[in-house]
Motif scaffolding. Structure first.
Motif, PDB file in Angstrom:
ATOM      1  N   LEU A  67       0.822  -1.190   0.066  1.00 24.18           N
ATOM      2  CA  LEU A  67       0.192  -0.020  -0.186  1.00 24.18           C
ATOM      3  C   LEU A  67       0.943   1.080  -0.094  1.00 24.18           C
ATOM      4  O   LEU A  67       0.546   2.280  -0.807  1.00 24.18           O
ATOM      5  N   ILE A  68       2.122   1.377   0.531  1.00 20.15           N
ATOM      6  CA  ILE A  68       2.801   2.529   0.806  1.00 20.15           C
ATOM      7  C   ILE A  68       3.713   2.474  -0.574  1.00 20.15           C
ATOM      8  O   ILE A  68       3.783   3.783  -1.049  1.00 20.15           O
ATOM      9  N   ALA A  69       3.753   1.379  -1.261  1.00 25.05           N
ATOM     10  CA  ALA A  69       4.376   1.579  -2.576  1.00 25.05           C
ATOM     11  C   ALA A  69       3.394   2.269  -3.518  1.00 25.05           C
ATOM     12  O   ALA A  69       3.677   2.948  -4.509  1.00 25.05           O
ATOM     13  N   ILE A  70       2.084   1.856  -3.442  1.00 24.50           N
ATOM     14  CA  ILE A  70       1.078   2.394  -4.153  1.00 24.50           C
ATOM     15  C   ILE A  70       1.206   3.916  -4.095  1.00 24.50           C
ATOM     16  O   ILE A  70       0.866   4.731  -4.925  1.00 24.50           O
ATOM     17  N   LEU A  71       0.812   4.353  -2.757  1.00 17.52           N
ATOM     18  CA  LEU A  71       0.808   5.698  -2.175  1.00 17.52           C
ATOM     19  C   LEU A  71       2.068   6.438  -2.582  1.00 17.52           C
ATOM     20  O   LEU A  71       1.929   7.624  -3.285  1.00 17.52           O
ATOM     21  N   GLN A  72       3.226   5.701  -2.814  1.00 20.96           N
ATOM     22  CA  GLN A  72       4.421   6.409  -3.267  1.00 20.96           C
ATOM     23  C   GLN A  72       4.307   6.855  -4.764  1.00 20.96           C
ATOM     24  O   GLN A  72       4.600   7.681  -5.205  1.00 20.96           O
ATOM     25  N   LYS A  73       3.677   5.686  -5.550  1.00 18.47           N
ATOM     26  CA  LYS A  73       3.366   6.135  -6.857  1.00 18.47           C
ATOM     27  C   LYS A  73       2.495   7.339  -7.255  1.00 18.47           C
ATOM     28  O   LYS A  73       2.557   7.842  -8.190  1.00 18.47           O
ATOM     29  N   MET A  74       1.353   7.465  -6.140  1.00 17.97           N
ATOM     30  CA  MET A  74       0.477   8.443  -6.462  1.00 17.97           C
ATOM     31  C   MET A  74       1.234   9.681  -6.146  1.00 17.97           C
ATOM     32  O   MET A  74       0.664  10.986  -6.414  1.00 17.97           O
ATOM     33  N   GLY A  75       2.587   9.729  -5.605  1.00 19.85           N
ATOM     34  CA  GLY A  75       3.212  11.108  -4.964  1.00 19.85           C
ATOM     35  C   GLY A  75       3.399  11.641  -3.634  1.00 19.85           C
ATOM     36  O   GLY A  75       3.900  12.533  -3.260  1.00 19.85           O
ATOM     37  N   ALA A  76       3.029  10.351  -2.821  1.00 24.01           N
ATOM     38  CA  ALA A  76       3.304  10.717  -1.454  1.00 24.01           C
ATOM     39  C   ALA A  76       4.722  10.337  -0.963  1.00 24.01           C
ATOM     40  O   ALA A  76       5.364   9.775  -1.717  1.00 24.01           O
ATOM     41  N   ILE A  77       4.926  10.965   0.267  1.00 25.43           N
ATOM     42  CA  ILE A  77       6.432  10.786   0.851  1.00 25.43           C
ATOM     43  C   ILE A  77       6.277  10.320   2.048  1.00 25.43           C
ATOM     44  O   ILE A  77       5.542  10.650   3.180  1.00 25.43           O
ATOM     45  N   ILE A  78       6.532   8.834   2.108  1.00 29.89           N
ATOM     46  CA  ILE A  78       6.605   7.970   3.434  1.00 29.89           C
ATOM     47  C   ILE A  78       7.642   7.197   3.612  1.00 29.89           C
ATOM     48  O   ILE A  78       8.247   6.837   2.515  1.00 29.89           O
TER      49      ILE A  78
END
Ligand code: EPU
Length: 458
Positions: A216-227
């Motif tokens: 899920l973190i990988a998906i959010l990173q693809k969306m532009g998130a910084i985690i």
């Protein structure tokens, strides 16, 4: 293929009615090849993540299970356009997210627990969210206090009523410092899905770090998130102003893979699980090997098989990742009834996940459940007050019986037990199994199971 199965297939989305019953003529090893697709416990959350984007997201390898349907319906009532562009490929366009009516949300939420994850994304998009009473498997209390406390820490106002929970964010959502009493999977996802668009930085301590969360973190990173995932279960999320869409192939379903592995062991069978990967199953593979199971790891999957030598007893404690998953213990217990000696399984994640063993005892298994766990050599470290232990003496011959599916993983265990037992068993309430196991009837057929399946339309 028998005619009942054919009829069932004609009905389309079979295995979904709670009255569905399967009749199994057991005592035959399961042998063959099946494919597992994206994980139920990732795909459904990835679909919620699509709500956060300002453009279309595409998720691949989405399993055809009823939990996915629940999330799809909920996205659609909130104005997301969901299109299945190819089998297992969902395109989700969130550009016109809109308020849905209480009654409509309630009607679509079904028995799933996923609706609670809509809170953060809806608060960001609409400033308000409604969550009906939550369902999910009856394996414990399953409270949502960590979720609600986290949402309050972000600045949400939580209003509980008899219909459900209404949330608003009059001043928007701001980054927060949160520490969980226990590394909850769902609550960690809640924080991730809320923090990515919150103003400022969020620090989450004692976070869950299951592979599905990493995906899920990988998906959010693809969306532009910084985690960033820091040592010792700390996750840092720097809020951003906007997220885009994503293109992602869901992580395989390691719970389904482990379930088929246990089915191979319990029925003295040989199953190649296409799509299973070693890394996410390492802890399971160790226990499987210690119990006497054999496996071959290939590039495209894992072959699990009974090597023909006696199975061995094991001591297992369920735990959060990287421990032995709670979802793996129920199918494994069926295989352990065939091991030579005493196995002990401690359940430490949920307070009521050994109740399913009652029916196994009726089928001839020797299993005693200790409601408060066991002290002594069986334990590494006592984990939680709510733990229980099952002591399994084997080997015992399993007898055919008529059993009723109690919950998702317990239900799969009953299927395995019925397949292992000599004689004719019936397993009713099969619809629950369709929440998390795709094409179960087809897969049983592919593995040579001898059964008839009766769909009772109501
Ligand atoms: N908990 C609380 N308060 C909360 C949330 C959790 O006390 O607000 C407690 C629970 O009562 C439980 C423990 O924390 O004792 C762990 O619960 P967690 O939140 O981690 O579980 P979940 O997110 O509700 C997911 C999976 C489960 C899986 C668990 C543990 C989904 C949809 N469900 O549940 O999967 O067993 O994590 O890994 O992702 C299944 O697939 O059959 C299944 C039940």
């Amino acid at each position: 293929m028998n005619s009942l199965v054919k009829d069932a297939k004609k009905a389309g989305e079979r295995v979904g009615l709670i009255s569905d019953t399967i009749t199994i003529h057991g005592g035959k090893p399961l042998q063959g090849r099946i494919r597992v697709r994206g994980a139920k416990n990732l795909a459904t959350k990835a679909m919620v993540a699509a709500l956060l984007g300002s453009s279309t997201s595409t998720l691949r390898d989405v399993p055809n299970i009823s939990d996915v349907k629940v999330v799809r319906d909920l996205l659609e009532v909130h104005g997301v356009i969901v299109t299945e562009t190819a089998p297992g490929v969902l395109e989700m366009d969130p550009r016109n997210v809109l308020q849905a009516h209480f009654a409509e949300i309630d009607a679509h939420a079904g028995s799933s627990r996923i609706p609670i994850l809509f809170c953060g994304p809806l608060l960001h998009k609409l400033g308000e969210a409604f969550i009906p009473d939550l369902g999910g498997c009856r394996i414990g209390n399953r409270p949502i206090n960590f979720h609600l406390d986290a949402l309050r820490a972000f600045g949400a106002v939580v209003d509980k009523s008899y219909e459900g929970i209404h949330l608003t964010a009059p001043d928007g959502l701001k980054g927060a410092n949160i520490e969980f009493p226990y590394p909850s999977v769902g609550a960690t996802e809640q924080v991730l899905l809320t923090a990515v668009l919150a103003k400022g930085t969020t620090e989450l301590k004692n976070a869950a770090i299951e592979p599905e969360i990493m995906d899920l973190i990988a998906i959010l990173q693809k969306m532009g998130a910084i985690i960033s995932v820091e040592p010792n279960r700390v996750i840092l999320i720097e809020g951003v102003e906007e997220l885009g869409g994503y293109l992602h192939t869901a992580l395989f379903d390691r719970n389904e893979a482990a379930s088929w592995a246990s089915a191979a062991l319990a029925t003295r069978g040989d199953i190649f699980v296409e799509g299973a990967h070693q890394i996410e199953l390492m802890t399971f593979l160790n226990v499987f090997r210690k119990a006497g199971g054999a496996f071959d790891i290939e590039d495209d999957g894992i072959r699990f098989y009974h090597p023909g030598t006696p199975l061995k007893p094991v001591n297992v404690e369920t735990d959060v990742h990287p421990g032995f998953m709670t979802d793996w213990q129920q199918p494994l217990i069926v295989a352990l009834t065939q091991a030579e000696g005493r196995s002990v399984v401690h359940e430490t994640v949920y307070e009521n996940r050994l109740g399913f063993t009652k029916a196994l005892v009726e089928m001839g298994a020797d299993i005693v459940v200790h409601e408060h766990g066991l002290d002594g050599d069986y334990r590494r470290v006592p984990r939680r007050d709510l733990e229980q232990a099952a002591v399994i003496e084997g080997p015992t011959e399993l007898r055919a019986a008529d059993v009723h599916v109690p919950d998702l993983r317990g239900g799969f265990s009953y299927l395995i037990a019925a397949l292992a037992a000599e004689g004719t068993s019936t397993v009713s309430n099969m619809g629950i199994i369709s929440r998390g196991y795709e094409h179960i009837i087809d897969k049983l057929e592919q593995l040579g199971a001898d059964f008839t399946f009766e769909a009772q339309d109501r």
